[in-house]
Design a protein around this motif. Structure first.
Motif, PDB file in Angstrom:
ATOM      1  N   SER A   1       8.606   3.606   1.472  1.00  0.00           N
ATOM      2  CA  SER A   1       8.148   4.906   1.964  1.00  0.00           C
ATOM      3  C   SER A   1       8.788   5.181   3.313  1.00  0.00           C
ATOM      4  CB  SER A   1       6.633   4.915   2.142  1.00  0.00           C
ATOM      5  OG  SER A   1       5.992   4.881   0.901  1.00  0.00           O
TER       6      SER A   1
ATOM      7  N   PHE B   1      -3.349  13.580   1.609  1.00  0.00           N
ATOM      8  CA  PHE B   1      -2.699  14.061   0.392  1.00  0.00           C
ATOM      9  C   PHE B   1      -3.210  15.454   0.042  1.00  0.00           C
ATOM     10  CE2 PHE B   1      -6.542  11.895  -0.787  1.00  0.00           C
ATOM     11  CZ  PHE B   1      -7.097  12.673  -1.789  1.00  0.00           C
TER      12      PHE B   1
ATOM     13  N   MET C   1       0.829  -1.205   0.000  1.00  0.00           N
ATOM     14  CA  MET C   1       0.000   0.000   0.000  1.00  0.00           C
ATOM     15  C   MET C   1       0.865   1.258   0.000  1.00  0.00           C
ATOM     16  SD  MET C   1      -3.169  -0.862   2.434  1.00  0.00           S
ATOM     17  CE  MET C   1      -4.707  -0.756   1.574  1.00  0.00           C
ATOM     18  N   CYS C   2       1.926   1.264   0.794  1.00  0.00           N
ATOM     19  CA  CYS C   2       2.825   2.429   0.807  1.00  0.00           C
ATOM     20  C   CYS C   2       3.548   2.579  -0.528  1.00  0.00           C
ATOM     21  CB  CYS C   2       3.820   2.336   1.957  1.00  0.00           C
ATOM     22  SG  CYS C   2       3.099   2.804   3.549  1.00  0.00           S
TER      23      CYS C   2
ATOM     24  N   ARG D   1      -4.611   7.970   4.778  1.00  0.00           N
ATOM     25  CA  ARG D   1      -3.484   8.587   4.093  1.00  0.00           C
ATOM     26  C   ARG D   1      -3.924   9.972   3.659  1.00  0.00           C
ATOM     27  NH1 ARG D   1       0.188   4.523   2.768  1.00  0.00           N
ATOM     28  NH2 ARG D   1      -0.597   2.485   3.368  1.00  0.00           N
TER      29      ARG D   1
ATOM     30  N   TRP E   1       0.262   9.528   7.052  1.00  0.00           N
ATOM     31  CA  TRP E   1      -0.384   8.253   7.363  1.00  0.00           C
ATOM     32  C   TRP E   1      -0.776   8.333   8.823  1.00  0.00           C
ATOM     33  CZ3 TRP E   1      -0.115   4.434  10.969  1.00  0.00           C
ATOM     34  CH2 TRP E   1      -0.797   3.252  10.680  1.00  0.00           C
TER      35      TRP E   1
ATOM     36  N   LYS F   1       2.314   1.714  -3.453  1.00  0.00           N
ATOM     37  CA  LYS F   1       1.308   2.280  -4.370  1.00  0.00           C
ATOM     38  C   LYS F   1       1.074   3.762  -4.092  1.00  0.00           C
ATOM     39  CE  LYS F   1      -0.419  -1.093  -6.935  1.00  0.00           C
ATOM     40  NZ  LYS F   1      -0.479  -1.067  -8.366  1.00  0.00           N
ATOM     41  N   ASP F   2       0.937   4.089  -2.804  1.00  0.00           N
ATOM     42  CA  ASP F   2       0.645   5.462  -2.404  1.00  0.00           C
ATOM     43  C   ASP F   2       1.771   6.419  -2.799  1.00  0.00           C
ATOM     44  OD1 ASP F   2      -0.815   7.559  -1.029  1.00  0.00           O
ATOM     45  OD2 ASP F   2       0.603   7.325   0.615  1.00  0.00           O
ATOM     46  N   SER F   3       3.011   5.968  -2.661  1.00  0.00           N
ATOM     47  CA  SER F   3       4.154   6.847  -2.925  1.00  0.00           C
ATOM     48  C   SER F   3       4.693   6.728  -4.345  1.00  0.00           C
ATOM     49  CB  SER F   3       5.288   6.529  -1.946  1.00  0.00           C
ATOM     50  OG  SER F   3       5.828   5.250  -2.220  1.00  0.00           O
TER      51      SER F   3
ATOM     52  N   SER G   1       1.420  12.866  -1.584  1.00  0.00           N
ATOM     53  CA  SER G   1       1.141  12.105  -0.371  1.00  0.00           C
ATOM     54  C   SER G   1       1.904  12.732   0.784  1.00  0.00           C
ATOM     55  CB  SER G   1       1.568  10.657  -0.582  1.00  0.00           C
ATOM     56  OG  SER G   1       1.307   9.909   0.567  1.00  0.00           O
TER      57      SER G   1
ATOM     58  N   SER H   1      -7.439   4.064   3.331  1.00  0.00           N
ATOM     59  CA  SER H   1      -6.849   3.012   2.504  1.00  0.00           C
ATOM     60  C   SER H   1      -7.171   1.612   3.016  1.00  0.00           C
ATOM     61  CB  SER H   1      -5.342   3.201   2.393  1.00  0.00           C
ATOM     62  OG  SER H   1      -4.744   3.228   3.671  1.00  0.00           O
TER      63      SER H   1
ATOM     64  N   TYR I   1      -7.767   9.806   2.704  1.00  0.00           N
ATOM     65  CA  TYR I   1      -8.269   8.639   1.996  1.00  0.00           C
ATOM     66  C   TYR I   1      -8.137   7.457   2.951  1.00  0.00           C
ATOM     67  CZ  TYR I   1      -8.298   4.596  -1.078  1.00  0.00           C
ATOM     68  OH  TYR I   1      -8.576   3.389  -1.645  1.00  0.00           O
TER      69      TYR I   1
END
Length: 136
Positions: free
Chosen positions: A46, A75, A36-37, A73, A85, A39-41, A82, A67, A65
């Motif tokens: 991350s 943004f 997930m991190c 998360r 968290w 994808k997010d970053s 981003s 997640s 968001y």
């Protein structure tokens, strides 16, 4: 040390629409290797710096968001950078992305998270940093 003597750290998003200021010292820092991190970053790992949530002031709040249940998360609603968290399980802390600080050099990660999901390019992880697997 009085609040006025506390170190101040500032940062924000890529476009400058969301800015923050943090007083005091971080309570932790980590390199997260979870999917997930990544994808997010958009990055292989991350890096976060943890502060008490009440130490952070925002000129404009990031957009959240959810997640996964209870995990948020933050943004920038304008450029999408981003920034944060946080977990409802520990509402007293917030993780800020290392790269969002104007000067990230004072901070050092103290642990790696989700090592079992790390990309193969990260197989030689710094032995001086604690390693934690939070799941398998």
């Amino acid at each position: 040390m009085s609040p006025t003597d506390s170190p101040l750290h500032s940062g924000g998003c890529l476009c400058g629409a969301v800015r923050f200021c943090v007083s005091g010292e971080p309570t932790g820092g980590n390199h997260c290797h979870c999917g997930m991190c990544r994808k997010d970053s958009g990055s292989g790992v991350s890096t976060f710096v943890t502060f008490p949530a009440n130490a952070v002031t925002w000129d404009r709040n990031p957009t959240d968001y959810e997640s996964s249940p209870g995990k948020y998360r933050g943004f920038c609603p304008k450029c999408g950078s981003s920034l944060t968290w946080r977990s409802v399980e520990d509402a007293n802390t917030i993780d800020l992305r290392l790269g969002s600080f104007d000067d990230p050099t004072p901070f050092k990660a103290q642990k790696h998270l989700w090592i079992s999901t790390a990309l193969s390019g990260f197989s030689k992880i710094d032995p001086d940093i604690d390693h934690f697997d939070q799941g398998s």
